[in-house]
Design a protein around this motif. Structure first.
Motif, PDB file in Angstrom:
ATOM      1  N   SER A  56       0.842  -1.198   0.000  1.00  0.00           N
ATOM      2  CA  SER A  56       0.000   0.000   0.000  1.00  0.00           C
ATOM      3  C   SER A  56       0.874   1.242   0.000  1.00  0.00           C
ATOM      4  O   SER A  56       2.059   1.184   0.309  1.00  0.00           O
ATOM      5  CB  SER A  56      -0.920   0.008   1.225  1.00  0.00           C
ATOM      6  N   ARG A  57       0.252   2.374  -0.359  1.00  0.00           N
ATOM      7  CA  ARG A  57       0.942   3.656  -0.256  1.00  0.00           C
ATOM      8  C   ARG A  57       0.150   4.546   0.705  1.00  0.00           C
ATOM      9  O   ARG A  57      -1.045   4.359   0.914  1.00  0.00           O
ATOM     10  CB  ARG A  57       1.067   4.333  -1.618  1.00  0.00           C
ATOM     11  N   CYS A  58       0.855   5.499   1.278  1.00  0.00           N
ATOM     12  CA  CYS A  58       0.243   6.398   2.262  1.00  0.00           C
ATOM     13  C   CYS A  58       0.129   7.801   1.678  1.00  0.00           C
ATOM     14  O   CYS A  58       1.075   8.315   1.078  1.00  0.00           O
ATOM     15  CB  CYS A  58       1.100   6.409   3.525  1.00  0.00           C
ATOM     16  N   GLU A  59      -1.047   8.406   1.843  1.00  0.00           N
ATOM     17  CA  GLU A  59      -1.283   9.782   1.411  1.00  0.00           C
ATOM     18  C   GLU A  59      -1.684  10.592   2.634  1.00  0.00           C
ATOM     19  O   GLU A  59      -2.753  10.382   3.205  1.00  0.00           O
ATOM     20  CB  GLU A  59      -2.391   9.827   0.360  1.00  0.00           C
ATOM     21  N   THR A  60      -0.817  11.514   3.076  1.00  0.00           N
ATOM     22  CA  THR A  60      -1.068  12.286   4.282  1.00  0.00           C
ATOM     23  C   THR A  60      -0.388  13.644   4.206  1.00  0.00           C
ATOM     24  O   THR A  60       0.611  13.807   3.494  1.00  0.00           O
ATOM     25  CB  THR A  60      -0.575  11.526   5.529  1.00  0.00           C
ATOM     26  N   VAL A  61      -0.938  14.596   4.947  1.00  0.00           N
ATOM     27  CA  VAL A  61      -0.326  15.917   5.033  1.00  0.00           C
ATOM     28  C   VAL A  61       0.751  15.963   6.107  1.00  0.00           C
ATOM     29  O   VAL A  61       1.471  16.963   6.226  1.00  0.00           O
ATOM     30  CB  VAL A  61      -1.395  16.991   5.336  1.00  0.00           C
ATOM     31  N   LEU A  62       0.868  14.903   6.896  1.00  0.00           N
ATOM     32  CA  LEU A  62       1.855  14.887   7.964  1.00  0.00           C
ATOM     33  C   LEU A  62       3.274  14.898   7.390  1.00  0.00           C
ATOM     34  O   LEU A  62       3.577  14.188   6.423  1.00  0.00           O
ATOM     35  CB  LEU A  62       1.687  13.638   8.828  1.00  0.00           C
ATOM     36  N   ALA A  63       4.135  15.680   7.996  1.00  0.00           N
ATOM     37  CA  ALA A  63       5.554  15.675   7.641  1.00  0.00           C
ATOM     38  C   ALA A  63       6.256  14.620   8.487  1.00  0.00           C
ATOM     39  O   ALA A  63       6.024  14.534   9.693  1.00  0.00           O
ATOM     40  CB  ALA A  63       6.178  17.038   7.901  1.00  0.00           C
ATOM     41  N   PRO A  64       7.090  13.776   7.878  1.00  0.00           N
ATOM     42  CA  PRO A  64       7.775  12.745   8.654  1.00  0.00           C
ATOM     43  C   PRO A  64       8.692  13.341   9.715  1.00  0.00           C
ATOM     44  O   PRO A  64       9.366  14.351   9.474  1.00  0.00           O
ATOM     45  CB  PRO A  64       8.594  11.988   7.602  1.00  0.00           C
ATOM     46  N   LEU A  65       8.699  12.720  10.890  1.00  0.00           N
ATOM     47  CA  LEU A  65       9.667  13.099  11.911  1.00  0.00           C
ATOM     48  C   LEU A  65      11.056  12.610  11.515  1.00  0.00           C
ATOM     49  O   LEU A  65      12.073  13.258  11.788  1.00  0.00           O
ATOM     50  CB  LEU A  65       9.266  12.487  13.262  1.00  0.00           C
ATOM     51  N   ALA A  66      11.109  11.452  10.860  1.00  0.00           N
ATOM     52  CA  ALA A  66      12.372  10.852  10.424  1.00  0.00           C
ATOM     53  C   ALA A  66      12.057   9.861   9.308  1.00  0.00           C
ATOM     54  O   ALA A  66      10.895   9.575   9.027  1.00  0.00           O
ATOM     55  CB  ALA A  66      13.067  10.154  11.589  1.00  0.00           C
ATOM     56  N   ARG A  67      13.107   9.356   8.681  1.00  0.00           N
ATOM     57  CA  ARG A  67      12.946   8.316   7.673  1.00  0.00           C
ATOM     58  C   ARG A  67      13.970   7.223   7.896  1.00  0.00           C
ATOM     59  O   ARG A  67      15.086   7.484   8.344  1.00  0.00           O
ATOM     60  CB  ARG A  67      13.107   8.887   6.251  1.00  0.00           C
ATOM     61  N   SER A  68      13.562   6.009   7.579  1.00  0.00           N
ATOM     62  CA  SER A  68      14.485   4.885   7.648  1.00  0.00           C
ATOM     63  C   SER A  68      15.401   4.910   6.424  1.00  0.00           C
ATOM     64  O   SER A  68      15.213   5.709   5.509  1.00  0.00           O
ATOM     65  CB  SER A  68      13.710   3.567   7.718  1.00  0.00           C
ATOM     66  N   ALA A  69      16.381   4.022   6.422  1.00  0.00           N
ATOM     67  CA  ALA A  69      17.307   3.925   5.282  1.00  0.00           C
ATOM     68  C   ALA A  69      17.759   2.488   5.134  1.00  0.00           C
ATOM     69  O   ALA A  69      17.667   1.690   6.068  1.00  0.00           O
ATOM     70  CB  ALA A  69      18.506   4.836   5.493  1.00  0.00           C
ATOM     71  N   ARG A  70      18.263   2.154   3.957  1.00  0.00           N
ATOM     72  CA  ARG A  70      18.803   0.822   3.735  1.00  0.00           C
ATOM     73  C   ARG A  70      20.163   0.681   4.425  1.00  0.00           C
ATOM     74  O   ARG A  70      20.835   1.683   4.687  1.00  0.00           O
ATOM     75  CB  ARG A  70      18.942   0.553   2.235  1.00  0.00           C
ATOM     76  N   PRO A  71      20.566  -0.550   4.736  1.00  0.00           N
ATOM     77  CA  PRO A  71      21.867  -0.746   5.399  1.00  0.00           C
ATOM     78  C   PRO A  71      22.995  -0.068   4.642  1.00  0.00           C
ATOM     79  O   PRO A  71      23.110  -0.193   3.419  1.00  0.00           O
ATOM     80  CB  PRO A  71      22.035  -2.271   5.375  1.00  0.00           C
ATOM     81  N   GLY A  79      13.619   5.811   2.089  1.00  0.00           N
ATOM     82  CA  GLY A  79      13.186   5.024   3.234  1.00  0.00           C
ATOM     83  C   GLY A  79      11.745   5.272   3.626  1.00  0.00           C
ATOM     84  O   GLY A  79      10.993   5.995   2.970  1.00  0.00           O
ATOM     85  N   GLU A  80      11.342   4.649   4.718  1.00  0.00           N
ATOM     86  CA  GLU A  80       9.984   4.762   5.215  1.00  0.00           C
ATOM     87  C   GLU A  80       9.846   5.929   6.186  1.00  0.00           C
ATOM     88  O   GLU A  80      10.719   6.156   7.025  1.00  0.00           O
ATOM     89  CB  GLU A  80       9.562   3.457   5.918  1.00  0.00           C
ATOM     90  N   ALA A  81       8.744   6.643   6.084  1.00  0.00           N
ATOM     91  CA  ALA A  81       8.489   7.768   6.968  1.00  0.00           C
ATOM     92  C   ALA A  81       8.112   7.279   8.358  1.00  0.00           C
ATOM     93  O   ALA A  81       7.409   6.280   8.508  1.00  0.00           O
ATOM     94  CB  ALA A  81       7.361   8.630   6.404  1.00  0.00           C
ATOM     95  N   LEU A  82       8.583   7.980   9.366  1.00  0.00           N
ATOM     96  CA  LEU A  82       8.101   7.817  10.735  1.00  0.00           C
ATOM     97  C   LEU A  82       7.245   9.027  11.044  1.00  0.00           C
ATOM     98  O   LEU A  82       7.734  10.160  11.035  1.00  0.00           O
ATOM     99  CB  LEU A  82       9.264   7.730  11.728  1.00  0.00           C
ATOM    100  N   TYR A 105       5.634   2.404   8.246  1.00  0.00           N
ATOM    101  CA  TYR A 105       5.653   1.119   7.553  1.00  0.00           C
ATOM    102  C   TYR A 105       6.820   0.257   8.036  1.00  0.00           C
ATOM    103  O   TYR A 105       6.865  -0.939   7.777  1.00  0.00           O
ATOM    104  CB  TYR A 105       5.794   1.328   6.044  1.00  0.00           C
ATOM    105  N   PHE A 106       7.772   0.847   8.714  1.00  0.00           N
ATOM    106  CA  PHE A 106       8.965   0.171   9.210  1.00  0.00           C
ATOM    107  C   PHE A 106       8.603  -0.833  10.298  1.00  0.00           C
ATOM    108  O   PHE A 106       7.934  -0.509  11.273  1.00  0.00           O
ATOM    109  CB  PHE A 106       9.933   1.229   9.757  1.00  0.00           C
ATOM    110  N   HIS A 107       9.048  -2.084  10.125  1.00  0.00           N
ATOM    111  CA  HIS A 107       8.911  -3.127  11.143  1.00  0.00           C
ATOM    112  C   HIS A 107      10.207  -3.163  11.952  1.00  0.00           C
ATOM    113  O   HIS A 107      11.271  -3.489  11.416  1.00  0.00           O
ATOM    114  CB  HIS A 107       8.684  -4.502  10.503  1.00  0.00           C
ATOM    115  N   ALA A 108      10.131  -2.858  13.228  1.00  0.00           N
ATOM    116  CA  ALA A 108      11.327  -2.772  14.063  1.00  0.00           C
ATOM    117  C   ALA A 108      11.666  -4.118  14.705  1.00  0.00           C
ATOM    118  O   ALA A 108      10.777  -4.878  15.098  1.00  0.00           O
ATOM    119  CB  ALA A 108      11.121  -1.730  15.162  1.00  0.00           C
ATOM    120  N   TRP A 109      12.965  -4.374  14.803  1.00  0.00           N
ATOM    121  CA  TRP A 109      13.469  -5.510  15.583  1.00  0.00           C
ATOM    122  C   TRP A 109      13.907  -4.942  16.933  1.00  0.00           C
ATOM    123  O   TRP A 109      14.965  -4.356  17.076  1.00  0.00           O
ATOM    124  CB  TRP A 109      14.641  -6.178  14.851  1.00  0.00           C
TER     125      TRP A 109
END
Length: 456
Positions: A392-407, A416-419, A429-433
């Protein structure tokens, strides 16, 4: 790290062990790994199963087969030290360790072959032989010899047409001693799939019957007939003692949604929350359960798109969630959990469902993958490792606090994915370990504002 990984025997432990791999996805790794675990578990042996790489669905089948929780092993996400500690702990109590690989044997960085070679796990190769004969031997030889020094247990053919076909496959091998047998074509032990992978084991009334049928078929092969003696013995060195996890969530209750809509849960994440001192209270939105009395809420990933109509009908839960947030109590929502928090979810048929409205915007199902791969998230002075996998994709007016990145990559504004963070709600969308950073994990659930790191 889990308490079980820091207690008990500190010396090396020896156990029968294999890593079930294949030349590609869809060859039957999960069927064979589950059949092997089920065959030995129902004979009274203690079996511990693991999954290579990030995955929520295959471990459910492995857990059903082995009768024990299943943890992930990944040289990057969970790291090598964690993998070694989990394998040693399992070897201290088990008769057999079964590790299911990911994708093809040499696919990905790190790959299942990397894990096998680094940790000394002999490879049991599963090859779909339904449309081949002599090429089976060439493929088996290539898998074994492509990387020098790869530990090897043997090869098992899947979807064998009959006795004559099996003889042809066995005869194609350079070393007939590597032949572990073949499984026939059968609908009795097929595991159905959907867009995110296998159907969850709990969704099928005949799930255990399918595993028993696969175990019965495996029992007729040289691999099954040989018992534990047919499997290599592996020495697992004792890991260094791990530092204790501070009780940063002591006295706090975390409510966790868990049902067919919210089923993507790492067992290690639950263990880590308990080590942090939290009390866990599970509830099922689909079953009509009320939100438990809690200090924080976790909405894990899953399939809200398949149950959107029922979730939308939970107006009582919607009101309870809004009340929870109004009191400043934390919410951590991953992937499918995040999808349920937006105003609207549009399913793959284009139907719109009004969901719980804690975040402005909507998520829309897509016909193709919208996110896939290992990721890391730098936040609040720490770093969580994990992965992303969504349609799925996300459509929102919210600005991400941070984004993930690839190793190995530095986060950028468009990568990356927005937080998302709004009040005490944190969603991605990030699944955390969680064990990758216990301190940051605790911050997801304590209700205080997260701090953006300079790196993100």
């Amino acid at each position: 790290m889990d308490a079980a990984l820091t207690d008990g025997a500190r010396g090396p432990a020896t156990c029968a062990a294999v890593l079930v791999a294949a030349p590609a996805s869809g060859q039957g790794k999960t069927t064979v790994a589950s059949a092997l675990a089920r065959l030995h578990a129902r004979q009274g042996r203690r079996v511990r199963a693991f999954k290579c790489g990030p995955d929520f669905l295959d471990p459910q089948w492995l857990a059903m087969a082995s009768g024990a929780p299943v943890h992930s092993l990944d040289l990057w996400i969970t790291d090598e030290a964690d993998a070694r500690a989990r394998l040693h702990a399992a070897a201290c109590e088990a008769d057999l360790i079964v590790v299911e690989g990911v994708m093809g044997l040499f696919d990905g960085e790190p790959s299942a072959a990397d894990l096998a070679q680094r940790l000394g796990l002999p490879v049991l190769a599963v090859i779909d032989a339904g449309a081949m004969a002599g090429t089976f031997g060439a493929l088996a030889h290539g898998l074994q010899s492509y990387r020098p020094g790869l530990p090897w247990a043997g090869v098992l053919a899947n979807r064998v047409a009959g006795e004559r076909h099996g003889e042809m496959l066995r005869g194609s091998l350079r070393d007939p001693a590597h032949w572990l047998g073949g499984l026939p074509r059968s609908a009795d032990f097929g595991l159905p799939e959907r867009h995110l992978g296998l159907v969850a084991s709990a969704e099928l009334d005949d799930g255990l019957a399918r595993l028993d049928a696969a175990a019965d078929a495996l029992a007729a092969t040289p691999l099954g007939q040989g018992g534990l003696a047919a499997l290599p013995q592996v020495d697992f060195a004792a890991p260094p003692a791990a530092a204790p996890v501070p009780a940063l969530l002591a006295g706090r209750t975390i409510a966790i949604a868990r049902d067919a809509a919210f089923c993507f849960l790492y067992a290690a994440n639950l263990d880590l929350l308990v080590q942090l001192g939290a009390r866990l209270a599970f509830f099922s939105p689909l079953a009509g359960d009320a939100l438990p009395e809690c200090d924080a809420l976790w909405l894990p990933g899953g399939y809200p798109e398949l149950h959107a109509e029922r979730l939308a009908a939970r107006t009582d839960l919607r009101a309870a969630l809004h009340g929870h947030v109004a009191q400043g109590r934390a919410v951590w929502a991953e992937c499918g959990g995040m999808m349920s928090l937006f105003d609207e979810l549009v399913d793959k048929e284009g139907r719109s469902h009004r969901l719980w409205g804690l975040l402005p915007g909507r998520t829309v199902m897509q016909p193709r993958l919208a996110g896939l791969g290992s990721q890391w998230l730098a936040i609040d002075g720490g770093l969580l490792r994990g992965h992303t996998f969504h349609y799925s994709r996300c459509e929102t007016v919210l600005a991400p606090l941070a984004r993930s990145a690839r190793p190995g990559a530095k986060p950028k504004a468009d990568a990356g994915e927005a937080l998302y963070a709004q009040g005490p709600v944190r969603a991605s969308y990030f699944h955390a370990w969680f064990p990758s950073d216990p301190a940051v994990t605790a911050r997801l659930f304590d209700g205080r504002p997260l701090l953006r790191t300079s790196a993100s």
